[in-house]
Design a protein around this motif. Structure first.
Motif, short mmCIF file in Angstrom:
data_model
loop_
_atom_site.label_atom_id
_atom_site.label_comp_id
_atom_site.label_asym_id
_atom_site.label_seq_id
_atom_site.Cartn_x
_atom_site.Cartn_y
_atom_site.Cartn_z
N HIS A 12 0.86 -1.18 0.00
CA HIS A 12 0.00 0.00 0.00
C HIS A 12 0.89 1.23 0.00
CE1 HIS A 12 -3.57 -2.36 1.01
NE2 HIS A 12 -2.79 -3.01 1.85
N LYS A 13 0.63 2.15 -0.91
CA LYS A 13 1.37 3.41 -0.96
C LYS A 13 0.61 4.47 -0.15
CE LYS A 13 4.59 2.07 -3.79
NZ LYS A 13 5.97 2.05 -3.45
N PRO A 14 1.32 5.49 0.36
CA PRO A 14 0.66 6.54 1.16
C PRO A 14 -0.46 7.27 0.41
CG PRO A 14 3.04 6.68 1.40
CD PRO A 14 2.77 5.66 0.34
N ASN A 15 -0.36 7.33 -0.93
CA ASN A 15 -1.39 8.05 -1.70
C ASN A 15 -2.62 7.19 -1.97
OD1 ASN A 15 -0.47 6.23 -3.59
ND2 ASN A 15 0.02 7.76 -5.14
N GLY A 16 -2.64 5.94 -1.46
CA GLY A 16 -3.78 5.07 -1.64
C GLY A 16 -3.61 4.03 -2.74
N ASP A 17 -2.58 4.18 -3.57
CA ASP A 17 -2.31 3.18 -4.59
C ASP A 17 -1.95 1.86 -3.93
OD1 ASP A 17 -2.70 5.17 -6.46
OD2 ASP A 17 -0.60 5.34 -7.03
N GLU A 18 -2.25 0.77 -4.60
CA GLU A 18 -2.01 -0.56 -4.05
C GLU A 18 -1.43 -1.46 -5.14
OE1 GLU A 18 -4.75 -2.74 -1.05
OE2 GLU A 18 -5.51 -3.16 -3.07
N TYR A 19 -0.41 -2.23 -4.78
CA TYR A 19 0.21 -3.17 -5.71
C TYR A 19 0.11 -4.57 -5.12
CZ TYR A 19 2.30 0.94 -7.83
OH TYR A 19 2.50 2.14 -8.45
N MET A 20 -0.35 -5.51 -5.95
CA MET A 20 -0.44 -6.90 -5.53
C MET A 20 0.34 -7.75 -6.53
SD MET A 20 -4.43 -6.59 -4.68
CE MET A 20 -4.49 -5.31 -5.89
#
Length: 80
Positions: A12-20
């Protein structure tokens, strides 16, 4: 083409982006690869497939998580 996936890493990135990241296998061809799925707050998301070689060449936390998953698939056995 039917693809079976197993998630092994999520970020989870601080800006709300998410990588799976998923270990994937095409059930018809038997090909094994990694899928990176990105969900972006601003513009939706994207998905990228890459070979195990391409993925592991990067090194880092994601790669270590995949190596741990692969290691967990090998049963512990008595030493010979």
């Amino acid at each position: 083409m039917t693809v079976m996936k197993r998630q092994f890493y999520k970020n989870h990135k601080p800006n709300g982006d998410e990588y799976m990241f998923h270990l994937a296998r095409d059930t018809e061809s038997g090909e094994v690869f990694v899928i990176r799925q990105a969900d972006f707050v601003v513009d939706g998301g994207s998905e990228k497939a890459m070979t195990l070689y391409e993925f592991l060449a990067g090194g880092g936390n994601r790669q270590n998580a995949l190596l741990q998953l692969i290691g967990s698939l090998v049963p512990e056995a008595a030493q010979h």
